[in-house]
Design a protein around this motif. Sequence first.
Motif, PDB file in Angstrom:
ATOM      1  N   GLU A   1      17.735  -6.132   3.150  1.00  0.00           N
ATOM      2  CA  GLU A   1      18.169  -7.153   4.106  1.00  0.00           C
ATOM      3  C   GLU A   1      18.391  -8.526   3.451  1.00  0.00           C
ATOM      4  OE1 GLU A   1      17.004  -8.235   8.688  1.00  0.00           O
ATOM      5  OE2 GLU A   1      15.480  -7.516   7.317  1.00  0.00           O
TER       6      GLU A   1
ATOM      7  N   ARG B   1      12.589   7.452  -7.727  1.00  0.00           N
ATOM      8  CA  ARG B   1      12.595   7.775  -6.303  1.00  0.00           C
ATOM      9  C   ARG B   1      11.852   6.705  -5.506  1.00  0.00           C
ATOM     10  NH1 ARG B   1      13.238  12.023  -2.442  1.00  0.00           N
ATOM     11  NH2 ARG B   1      11.696  11.528  -0.854  1.00  0.00           N
TER      12      ARG B   1
ATOM     13  N   VAL C   1       5.111  10.486  -6.977  1.00  0.00           N
ATOM     14  CA  VAL C   1       6.538  10.387  -6.704  1.00  0.00           C
ATOM     15  C   VAL C   1       7.167   9.674  -7.898  1.00  0.00           C
ATOM     16  CG1 VAL C   1       8.276   9.389  -5.152  1.00  0.00           C
ATOM     17  CG2 VAL C   1       6.122  10.248  -4.228  1.00  0.00           C
TER      18      VAL C   1
ATOM     19  N   ASP D   1       0.816  -1.216   0.000  1.00  0.00           N
ATOM     20  CA  ASP D   1       0.000   0.000   0.000  1.00  0.00           C
ATOM     21  C   ASP D   1       0.849   1.265   0.000  1.00  0.00           C
ATOM     22  OD1 ASP D   1      -2.321  -1.359  -0.097  1.00  0.00           O
ATOM     23  OD2 ASP D   1      -2.845  -1.138   2.014  1.00  0.00           O
ATOM     24  N   TYR D   2       1.997   1.228   0.694  1.00  0.00           N
ATOM     25  CA  TYR D   2       2.771   2.476   0.759  1.00  0.00           C
ATOM     26  C   TYR D   2       3.371   2.838  -0.587  1.00  0.00           C
ATOM     27  CZ  TYR D   2       6.650  -0.760   1.934  1.00  0.00           C
ATOM     28  OH  TYR D   2       7.554  -1.776   1.951  1.00  0.00           O
TER      29      TYR D   2
ATOM     30  N   PRO E   1      15.282   0.045   0.091  1.00  0.00           N
ATOM     31  CA  PRO E   1      15.506  -0.113   1.536  1.00  0.00           C
ATOM     32  C   PRO E   1      14.746  -1.289   2.130  1.00  0.00           C
ATOM     33  CG  PRO E   1      15.022   2.180   1.012  1.00  0.00           C
ATOM     34  CD  PRO E   1      14.779   1.384  -0.233  1.00  0.00           C
ATOM     35  N   ASN E   2      13.579  -1.608   1.579  1.00  0.00           N
ATOM     36  CA  ASN E   2      12.779  -2.678   2.149  1.00  0.00           C
ATOM     37  C   ASN E   2      13.158  -4.063   1.649  1.00  0.00           C
ATOM     38  OD1 ASN E   2      10.762  -1.554   4.065  1.00  0.00           O
ATOM     39  ND2 ASN E   2      10.363  -0.229   2.317  1.00  0.00           N
TER      40      ASN E   2
ATOM     41  N   ARG F   1      13.794   5.061  -2.578  1.00  0.00           N
ATOM     42  CA  ARG F   1      13.362   5.348  -1.209  1.00  0.00           C
ATOM     43  C   ARG F   1      12.469   4.274  -0.609  1.00  0.00           C
ATOM     44  NH1 ARG F   1      13.892  10.332   0.993  1.00  0.00           N
ATOM     45  NH2 ARG F   1      13.576   9.108   2.868  1.00  0.00           N
ATOM     46  N   HIS F   2      11.637   3.632  -1.430  1.00  0.00           N
ATOM     47  CA  HIS F   2      10.675   2.681  -0.863  1.00  0.00           C
ATOM     48  C   HIS F   2      11.053   1.231  -1.120  1.00  0.00           C
ATOM     49  CE1 HIS F   2       7.832   5.715   0.358  1.00  0.00           C
ATOM     50  NE2 HIS F   2       7.915   6.281  -0.828  1.00  0.00           N
TER      51      HIS F   2
ATOM     52  N   LEU G   1       0.896   9.964  -5.072  1.00  0.00           N
ATOM     53  CA  LEU G   1       1.484  11.282  -4.799  1.00  0.00           C
ATOM     54  C   LEU G   1       2.377  11.723  -5.958  1.00  0.00           C
ATOM     55  CD1 LEU G   1       2.509  10.807  -1.067  1.00  0.00           C
ATOM     56  CD2 LEU G   1       0.622  12.166  -1.929  1.00  0.00           C
TER      57      LEU G   1
ATOM     58  N   ARG H   1       2.778   6.290  -5.425  1.00  0.00           N
ATOM     59  CA  ARG H   1       2.430   6.475  -6.831  1.00  0.00           C
ATOM     60  C   ARG H   1       1.331   7.524  -6.973  1.00  0.00           C
ATOM     61  NH1 ARG H   1       1.270   0.573  -8.242  1.00  0.00           N
ATOM     62  NH2 ARG H   1      -0.134   1.391  -9.822  1.00  0.00           N
TER      63      ARG H   1
ATOM     64  N   ALA I   1       1.743   2.131  -3.431  1.00  0.00           N
ATOM     65  CA  ALA I   1       0.557   2.665  -4.120  1.00  0.00           C
ATOM     66  C   ALA I   1       0.331   4.123  -3.713  1.00  0.00           C
ATOM     67  CB  ALA I   1      -0.660   1.805  -3.785  1.00  0.00           C
ATOM     68  N   ALA I   2       0.500   4.383  -2.405  1.00  0.00           N
ATOM     69  CA  ALA I   2       0.324   5.757  -1.916  1.00  0.00           C
ATOM     70  C   ALA I   2       1.339   6.693  -2.565  1.00  0.00           C
ATOM     71  CB  ALA I   2       0.465   5.784  -0.399  1.00  0.00           C
TER      72      ALA I   2
END
Lengths: 602, 228
Positions: A186, A174, A170, A160-161, A182-183, A178-179, A168, A166, A163-164
Motif C-alpha cells: 500500500e 516465499r 518457509v 510475529d507472523y 503484500p503488507n 507472501r508475507h 515453519l 520462519r 517469525a512464525a
Amino acid sequence: MLRTPAAIAGAALAALMVVLAVIGPPIWGDAAELVNAGAILQGSSAAHPLGTDNLGRDLLARVLVAGRYSLQLALAAALIGASAGIVLGALPSVLPARAGRLVTGAVNALVAFPGLLLAMFTAVVAGLGARGAVLGIGAAIAPGFARLTQTLAASVSGADYVAAARMLRVPRHRILARHVLPNIAEPLILNLTQALGGALLGLAGMSFLGLGVQPPDYDWGRLLFDGFGRIYIHPEVALGPAAAIALAGIGFNLLGDALARRAARTPVRTPRSRQERPAAAADAGETEPGAVLDVAGLTVTFPSGVTPVRGVSLSVRPGEIVGLVGESGSGKSLTAAAVGGLVPYPGTVSHERLRLCGEDVANLSRKQLGTSLAMVFQDPMASLNPALKIGGQLAEVAVVHQGATREDARRRAVDRLGHVHLPEPEKQAARHPHQLSGGMRQRAVIAMGLMGDPKLIIADEPTTALDVTVQRQILRLLREVVEESGAGALFISHDIAVVGELCDRVVVMYAGRVVEELPVDRLADGAAHPYTRALISSLPDMDTDRALPLASIPGRQPAPAEVGAGCAFAPRCPLATGRCATDRPALEAHGHDHRVACWEAS
Amino acid sequence: MRIDDLTVRYGAFTAVDGVTLEIPPGRIVGLVGESGSGKSSVARAVSGLVPHTGSVTGASRIQMIFQDPYASLDPRMRVGDSVGEALLHLPRRARAAEVTRLLGMVSLPPETAPSYPRELSGGQRQRVAIARALAADPDLLVADEITSALDVSVQGSILNLIRSLRDRTGLPILFISHNLAVVRYVCDEIAVMHRGRVVEHGHTVDLVSSPADPYTRTLLEAVPRLRR
C-alpha cells in the motif's frame, strides 16, 4: 477521502491530465503538425493563443498533444525507478547476510548521492534522447524507493507472523512474496503516485537541458526548451508548456499526498468532547446522599449511531472503592472517561445526572474539576511528560490549580512523593520519568493526583501493565490513600480477582450496561447474574480444581452496534428463555446493596 | 527434551543466565516470572529466534505460539493458507484435508479456512495460531503468554485446549506466563525464573503448597484472590 481542497484539486488535475493524454493526439494531432510558413515565430493571437514555433505550427495544439508523450515518459521513468528500487530494497531480506549488507550499503551510498547528478550521469551514459532521460530519472527515483522498501520490509520482518513463518521453515523468498510484500504494497503504491509527479518534473527538466527528447519528437520540456529563447519577446510561448508541467506535477503530488494521508488514517484529535446536556431528567431514580460520585443514565454515543455505554448508573461513597469490571468492549473505560470528561472526539456524552460531591459537574469549573478529580491510567508514561522532571510536573498542578508559589508547590510535590512511599522523594523529584521503574511511575502519577484534594480517584486498569508483586503494592497504596483522604475511588479492571481483592463494591458491565452491582464479600458465592458467575468460574485462581476443565463462556460479547432489544447476554446464557431475547431486564434490587438485571436471577 | 546451560545476551545485558531445564514427554512445564525475568527470552532462544549459547537437545521441530494473536497472523492471508504454510510439500487436495483436520483439532469448523484473521475473534485467532504450530508436526510446543491478550471468558477455553492437546497427542509443552494461577492450572511442573535464572523447579502441587525459594513465596503471596 476527498475532503480537503488540496485532495480535490489534486484528483481533478490528475484526471484532467489523463483525459488530455487520451484525447489530445486524436483531436489536435493534425493541427500540431501543420506547418504554416506564413506564420512562423508569432506571438499570441486569436488564431494561435500561445503563438507559433519556427515552422509556424500552433503551440497550443502542440502543448495539448505533448501531454500524452510527457505522461508516458513519466510513467515509464516512475515504473523503472520503483521496480528497481523495490528489488534493491527487498534483496537484503532474501540474500545471505553478507551480500544483503553489501546491497544495503550500496543503497545508502546512492541515497546520499544527489538525484539530479545521478539522473544526468545515467542519461549521458545511456545516450541523448528520450530513452536516456527516462533511464536517468528512473535511476534518480530508485534509491528513495529502495530505502522506503527496506524500512517497511524491516518493520514487517519483525512481526510475529514472519517469525512464525520462519519457524515453519518457509523459504525466504516465499516469506518475502507472501508475507512481506503484500503488507508493504500500500505505501509503495502511494509513493508511486508521488514519484510520477516527480518524474514528470524531472523529465521536463532533462528535456529543458537538452538531455531529453530530441526533435522531431516533443514533450512539454522540449517545447519549453524551444520557446525559452523567445521568452523576452513572446513569454507565452514558454509559459504555456511551463504551466502544463507545473499543473501536472502539482496534481500528481497532491493526489499522492492525499492518498498517503488517507492510508495513514491519522485520527482527528480534539481535546474535549462536546457534552450534550439533556433537558430536565425524566426519571433519574433517587439520588445518593453524600456520594462523591453519583451518575445516572450515562450514555456515550458516536455519530455512526454506535452506543458503547448505555444508561449506566452508579455511585461511589466517600472512603469506598468501587470496582467496575467487564471484558474489553464492555464500555467500562468509556464510562470512566465520560465521568472525567475525557471521551474522545467525536463521541457525545449524555446523562440524567452526573454529580461530583453533590455538585452537578456542569457547574464545576475546570479548576475545581482539576483538583477534586484524580485520574490514574494503565500506562503511567501517558500521564507524565517524558521531557520534564517528576517534581516539576507535580508542582505544576499546585501552581496552576491552587495558585501556590513555586517553592511551596515544590515542597508539596516532594511531600506527596514521600506519601506514596517513593524512596528518597527529594531525589526522585529531580529525576525524569524514564529513570523510574513502571511501579514507581505509577506511584508518581498517584502522587500527582494527590497534589490537589481529590474527592474522587478514577483508576483505569492502573496495574494491568505491572508485575504481580508491584501490582500488590499499588493496590495497597490505593487502599491507603482512600482511607486516609476519605476520597472515593472508581477502579476499572478486567480482572475480577484484582477487583475482588481491592474493592468494597463491584459493578459488572456487559455490552455497555450494568448487569450487576454487589458488595465484594458476595462476589465469590452470592453473585446472581449468570454473566458474573461465569466470569468468576472462568478465572483460574490458586484454589481451582485442576482435575476439572475450566469454565468458559461460549460465543462472544456483541459489539456496540450489534446490541439488540433483549438481554445482551442471552445468546451466551445457559438460563436464557424466549423472553430474554426480546425483553431487556431492568437493574433491580436483589437483597441488600445488591442489584441485578436478569429475569432468571435466583 | 532438555535445555542445557542456556544463556542469552543482548549486548552487555544478560537476559538468560545459564538456564537448565528438562521437559519430559507428555508434560506441560510452566515457566513463571515477572517482566524482565528472561522467560520470554528462553522461549525465543528455544524456538531459534534469538542467538544464544548452550544447547537444546531432544527436540528438533519446535514451534512457538505468540502472545498476541492479532499480530501473529498475517492480516492479508487467509486462515487456511496460514495453517497450510507448513504443509507446502503436500499436494493441494491433501493439504486442504490436513488443514481441515488441524482446524478440527483446535475446535474450529472447516468453514474458518477461507476467512481472514480480521473476521475472527481473539480466541478464534489464537486457535488458528495453535493449529498453524501443530501443522509443522512439532516435537515441542512453546506457548508464550498465549492468553494474556485474551479476555477472561475466552482464556478458559484456550487453557482447556492446551491441556487436551497434551492428553490427546502427548506433545511436551513449555508454557510461559506471568500469571501463577494460570500456570498452576495448566502445568504439570513449574519453573520459577528471577533475573535470568531458574530459582526453583518442581511439581506443581509441591511448588505451590510448599515453595522453597523466598522469591517463589513472594510471587505466590502476590496472586490476587477473591475473598471467600
